[in-house]
Write a protein that holds these residues in place. Sequence first.
Motif, PDB file in Angstrom:
ATOM      1  N   ALA A 138      38.525  39.290  31.339  1.00  0.00           N
ATOM      2  CA  ALA A 138      39.343  40.500  31.330  1.00  0.00           C
ATOM      3  C   ALA A 138      38.448  41.719  31.149  1.00  0.00           C
ATOM      4  CB  ALA A 138      40.365  40.420  30.210  1.00  0.00           C
ATOM      5  N   GLY A 139      38.861  42.798  31.718  1.00  0.00           N
ATOM      6  CA  GLY A 139      38.109  44.046  31.559  1.00  0.00           C
ATOM      7  C   GLY A 139      38.185  44.854  32.832  1.00  0.00           C
ATOM      8  N   ALA A 140      37.353  45.860  32.896  1.00  0.00           N
ATOM      9  CA  ALA A 140      37.346  46.755  34.047  1.00  0.00           C
ATOM     10  C   ALA A 140      36.961  45.984  35.304  1.00  0.00           C
ATOM     11  CB  ALA A 140      36.369  47.899  33.815  1.00  0.00           C
ATOM     12  N   GLY A 141      37.794  46.067  36.354  1.00  0.00           N
ATOM     13  CA  GLY A 141      37.510  45.409  37.625  1.00  0.00           C
ATOM     14  C   GLY A 141      37.813  43.930  37.669  1.00  0.00           C
ATOM     15  N   ALA A 142      38.424  43.380  36.623  1.00  0.00           N
ATOM     16  CA  ALA A 142      38.688  41.943  36.573  1.00  0.00           C
ATOM     17  C   ALA A 142      39.674  41.529  37.638  1.00  0.00           C
ATOM     18  CB  ALA A 142      39.201  41.542  35.188  1.00  0.00           C
ATOM     19  N   TRP A 143      40.688  42.364  37.916  1.00  0.00           N
ATOM     20  CA  TRP A 143      41.666  42.010  38.935  1.00  0.00           C
ATOM     21  C   TRP A 143      41.012  41.903  40.293  1.00  0.00           C
ATOM     22  CZ3 TRP A 143      42.503  45.156  43.065  1.00  0.00           C
ATOM     23  CH2 TRP A 143      42.031  46.481  42.969  1.00  0.00           C
ATOM     24  N   ARG A 144      40.024  42.767  40.574  1.00  0.00           N
ATOM     25  CA  ARG A 144      39.318  42.730  41.855  1.00  0.00           C
ATOM     26  C   ARG A 144      38.392  41.508  41.919  1.00  0.00           C
ATOM     27  NH1 ARG A 144      36.722  47.983  42.771  1.00  0.00           N
ATOM     28  NH2 ARG A 144      38.797  48.546  43.475  1.00  0.00           N
ATOM     29  N   ALA A 145      37.713  41.209  40.829  1.00  0.00           N
ATOM     30  CA  ALA A 145      36.783  40.090  40.785  1.00  0.00           C
ATOM     31  C   ALA A 145      37.514  38.769  40.908  1.00  0.00           C
ATOM     32  CB  ALA A 145      35.975  40.123  39.486  1.00  0.00           C
ATOM     33  N   SER A 146      38.775  38.707  40.497  1.00  0.00           N
ATOM     34  CA  SER A 146      39.506  37.443  40.550  1.00  0.00           C
ATOM     35  C   SER A 146      39.787  37.013  41.988  1.00  0.00           C
ATOM     36  CB  SER A 146      40.814  37.545  39.781  1.00  0.00           C
ATOM     37  OG  SER A 146      41.702  38.442  40.443  1.00  0.00           O
TER      38      SER A 146
END
Length: 70
Positions: A58-66
């Motif tokens: 979790a953290g900044a950019g986590a949704w994109r990295a997933s």
Amino acid sequence: MSAEEPLFRVVRGVPTAEELAALVGAIVARTRPAAAPAPVAASAWARSGRPTGAAPTAGAGAWRASGLPR
């Protein structure tokens, strides 16, 4: 119980030899412990859908990295 005593007896009806054989087979199959099923190895196709390595944190950019390949 002595060796001469039967394990079971028919108290009603006159079963055929085939019916008695089916009954004995069912009793024997029911009294034996069930063998554990052999483990099934996953196919390469199934393994390809499983994540490898660490999951995104979790953290900044986590949704994109997933959604990105690892």
